[in-house]
Enzyme design. Sequence first.
Site, PDB file in Angstrom:
ATOM      1  N   SER A  38       0.859  -1.173   0.000  1.00  0.00           N
ATOM      2  CA  SER A  38       0.000   0.000   0.000  1.00  0.00           C
ATOM      3  C   SER A  38       0.898   1.226   0.000  1.00  0.00           C
ATOM      4  O   SER A  38       2.000   1.182   0.552  1.00  0.00           O
ATOM      5  CB  SER A  38      -0.867  -0.024   1.273  1.00  0.00           C
ATOM      6  OG  SER A  38      -2.107   0.591   1.060  1.00  0.00           O
ATOM      7  N   ARG A  39       0.424   2.303  -0.635  1.00  0.00           N
ATOM      8  CA  ARG A  39       1.284   3.486  -0.710  1.00  0.00           C
ATOM      9  C   ARG A  39       1.460   4.130   0.652  1.00  0.00           C
ATOM     10  O   ARG A  39       2.531   4.635   0.979  1.00  0.00           O
ATOM     11  CB  ARG A  39       0.679   4.494  -1.699  1.00  0.00           C
ATOM     12  CG  ARG A  39       0.555   3.938  -3.110  1.00  0.00           C
ATOM     13  CD  ARG A  39      -0.371   4.773  -3.945  1.00  0.00           C
ATOM     14  NE  ARG A  39      -1.598   5.032  -3.212  1.00  0.00           N
ATOM     15  CZ  ARG A  39      -2.519   5.912  -3.556  1.00  0.00           C
ATOM     16  NH1 ARG A  39      -2.349   6.627  -4.653  1.00  0.00           N
ATOM     17  NH2 ARG A  39      -3.599   6.085  -2.840  1.00  0.00           N
ATOM     18  N   LYS A  92     -15.378  -5.957  -3.965  1.00  0.00           N
ATOM     19  CA  LYS A  92     -16.459  -5.525  -4.843  1.00  0.00           C
ATOM     20  C   LYS A  92     -16.347  -4.010  -5.045  1.00  0.00           C
ATOM     21  O   LYS A  92     -15.861  -3.343  -4.143  1.00  0.00           O
ATOM     22  CB  LYS A  92     -17.830  -5.877  -4.284  1.00  0.00           C
ATOM     23  CG  LYS A  92     -18.168  -5.396  -2.883  1.00  0.00           C
ATOM     24  CD  LYS A  92     -18.358  -3.961  -2.512  1.00  0.00           C
ATOM     25  CE  LYS A  92     -19.207  -3.057  -3.296  1.00  0.00           C
ATOM     26  NZ  LYS A  92     -19.381  -1.743  -2.567  1.00  0.00           N
ATOM     27  N   ASP A 170     -22.172   2.324  -5.631  1.00  0.00           N
ATOM     28  CA  ASP A 170     -21.199   1.570  -4.816  1.00  0.00           C
ATOM     29  C   ASP A 170     -21.946   0.754  -3.755  1.00  0.00           C
ATOM     30  O   ASP A 170     -21.758  -0.464  -3.675  1.00  0.00           O
ATOM     31  CB  ASP A 170     -20.138   2.490  -4.195  1.00  0.00           C
ATOM     32  CG  ASP A 170     -19.203   1.706  -3.290  1.00  0.00           C
ATOM     33  OD1 ASP A 170     -18.291   1.039  -3.807  1.00  0.00           O
ATOM     34  OD2 ASP A 170     -19.425   1.702  -2.055  1.00  0.00           O
TER      35      ASP A 170
HETATM   36  P1  NAP Z   1     -10.422   3.456   0.829  1.00  0.00           P
HETATM   37  O1  NAP Z   1     -10.116   3.238   2.275  1.00  0.00           O
HETATM   38  O2  NAP Z   1     -10.697   4.844   0.375  1.00  0.00           O
HETATM   39  O3  NAP Z   1      -9.282   2.876  -0.106  1.00  0.00           O
HETATM   40  C1  NAP Z   1      -8.555   1.703   0.184  1.00  0.00           C
HETATM   41  C2  NAP Z   1      -7.086   1.944  -0.070  1.00  0.00           C
HETATM   42  O4  NAP Z   1      -6.834   1.899  -1.461  1.00  0.00           O
HETATM   43  C3  NAP Z   1      -6.612   3.317   0.359  1.00  0.00           C
HETATM   44  O5  NAP Z   1      -6.351   3.376   1.737  1.00  0.00           O
HETATM   45  C4  NAP Z   1      -5.373   3.495  -0.480  1.00  0.00           C
HETATM   46  O6  NAP Z   1      -4.233   2.969   0.216  1.00  0.00           O
HETATM   47  C5  NAP Z   1      -5.659   2.659  -1.718  1.00  0.00           C
HETATM   48  N1  NAP Z   1      -5.872   3.575  -2.833  1.00  0.00           N
HETATM   49  C6  NAP Z   1      -6.675   4.652  -2.861  1.00  0.00           C
HETATM   50  N2  NAP Z   1      -6.564   5.288  -4.041  1.00  0.00           N
HETATM   51  C7  NAP Z   1      -5.662   4.581  -4.755  1.00  0.00           C
HETATM   52  C8  NAP Z   1      -5.084   4.766  -6.027  1.00  0.00           C
HETATM   53  N3  NAP Z   1      -5.366   5.819  -6.796  1.00  0.00           N
HETATM   54  N4  NAP Z   1      -4.203   3.846  -6.460  1.00  0.00           N
HETATM   55  C9  NAP Z   1      -3.859   2.802  -5.692  1.00  0.00           C
HETATM   56  N5  NAP Z   1      -4.327   2.629  -4.440  1.00  0.00           N
HETATM   57  C10 NAP Z   1      -5.238   3.499  -3.989  1.00  0.00           C
HETATM   58  O7  NAP Z   1     -11.640   2.565   0.361  1.00  0.00           O
HETATM   59  P2  NAP Z   1     -12.423   1.390   1.089  1.00  0.00           P
HETATM   60  O8  NAP Z   1     -13.604   1.953   1.784  1.00  0.00           O
HETATM   61  O9  NAP Z   1     -11.474   0.515   1.824  1.00  0.00           O
HETATM   62  O10 NAP Z   1     -12.990   0.643  -0.209  1.00  0.00           O
HETATM   63  C11 NAP Z   1     -12.164  -0.109  -1.052  1.00  0.00           C
HETATM   64  C12 NAP Z   1     -13.011  -1.102  -1.817  1.00  0.00           C
HETATM   65  O11 NAP Z   1     -13.720  -1.901  -0.876  1.00  0.00           O
HETATM   66  C13 NAP Z   1     -14.079  -0.440  -2.697  1.00  0.00           C
HETATM   67  O12 NAP Z   1     -14.184  -1.139  -3.902  1.00  0.00           O
HETATM   68  C14 NAP Z   1     -15.353  -0.552  -1.874  1.00  0.00           C
HETATM   69  O13 NAP Z   1     -16.521  -0.603  -2.682  1.00  0.00           O
HETATM   70  C15 NAP Z   1     -15.109  -1.862  -1.144  1.00  0.00           C
HETATM   71  N6  NAP Z   1     -15.858  -1.965   0.104  1.00  0.00           N
HETATM   72  C16 NAP Z   1     -15.834  -0.942   1.014  1.00  0.00           C
HETATM   73  C17 NAP Z   1     -16.619  -1.019   2.151  1.00  0.00           C
HETATM   74  C18 NAP Z   1     -16.630   0.085   3.179  1.00  0.00           C
HETATM   75  O14 NAP Z   1     -17.404   0.007   4.148  1.00  0.00           O
HETATM   76  N7  NAP Z   1     -15.800   1.089   3.078  1.00  0.00           N
HETATM   77  C19 NAP Z   1     -17.430  -2.139   2.371  1.00  0.00           C
HETATM   78  C20 NAP Z   1     -17.366  -3.190   1.466  1.00  0.00           C
HETATM   79  C21 NAP Z   1     -16.582  -3.085   0.332  1.00  0.00           C
HETATM   80  P3  NAP Z   1      -2.791   3.643   0.022  1.00  0.00           P
HETATM   81  O15 NAP Z   1      -2.969   5.117  -0.036  1.00  0.00           O
HETATM   82  O16 NAP Z   1      -2.034   3.170   1.232  1.00  0.00           O
HETATM   83  O17 NAP Z   1      -2.280   3.065  -1.269  1.00  0.00           O
END
Ligand code: NAP
Length: 309
Positions: A38-39, A92, A170
Amino acid sequence: MSSNPIKLGIVGVGKIVRDQHLPALAKDQDYRLVAAASRHGKVEDIPNFPTIEAMLDAVPELEAVSLCMPPQFRYDAARTALVAKKHVFLEKPPGATVSEVEDLKALAAANGVCLFASWHSRYAPAVEAARAFLRSTKIRSAAIIWKEDVRRWHPNQEWIWAPGGFGVFDPGINALSIATHILPPMFISSAELDFPENRASPVAAHVTFRTSDGLPVTMELDWLQTGPQSWDILAETDRGKMVLSGGGSKLAVDGRVVHEEPEAEYPMLYKRFAEIVRAGTSDVDLAPLQHVADAFMLGKRNVVQAFFD
Ligand code: NAP
């Protein structure tokens, strides 16, 4: 610990990794979490790398990866992992487009590894009971009502409003992952999508589906619902009114609860992933993603009030 746990790496350490993946993996004897990439995010007590490429180079014993970054940024990482002959678990939605996930599916087959397009809501505890109930009835109509507060569940997540972030789809795709599992095959006949004037993705959607038999199914998605949240699928049937509520956790028929239990969606997802890895198959159902693509393709665009976090 299982005698032969799957050596797993996790990529994109953010909200869902901390909320669900790490707690599920900590209790799962089928896996050993050996590295993360992760970045910015880090997982304690294991080696962390800034990119998936660095992780794959440094930890050749890795057998599988879970890709948990937002969907717009997942394809390249998935491709890198599949070409390196690692099994891949996709959060997802599995990608930003239908065709890129089709490409990954072919790539997994060509490299002799497994691809899992995970749909966590499909593993909510009352979903199978709802499917069994509906298979025993004649359905007259169905309605999907998915209304939640984006400020509460996605604070300051910019990717979700960007192209490929899907906006209200989403969460809406979670509803579709259940609906496509419990209802007969259906297709969109009309849709209206409400885009805030300052955003590239919709904040609400009103969708009408029908099945080839003419069964009407409606879907209302709203991201501005404060107070009680609604994650419900209703069906009028010849055996009564079915209400699958709480995102698939509770099933009632004519007001009588027939199935309710605590959710264990992510432990179930990892169980399924281990099953397909051991069986050497893939599990990639694109129906929910296809419906979202169709809604964007067919939907009328309404411009609504600007959205600010
Ligand atoms: P998030 O915390 O915003 O993103 C997850 C991680 O992805 C970030 O911490 C970041 O880590 C990395 N990331 C962000 N932008 C990026 C980019 N441009 N390139 C590469 N890495 C990047 O999102 P999340 O809520 O965990 O959701 C991620 C996925 O899980 C989505 O598809 C979402 O639909 C799914 N999901 C989320 C939830 C929820 O409750 N949030 C529930 C079920 C499923 P780094 O900055 O360390 O790289």
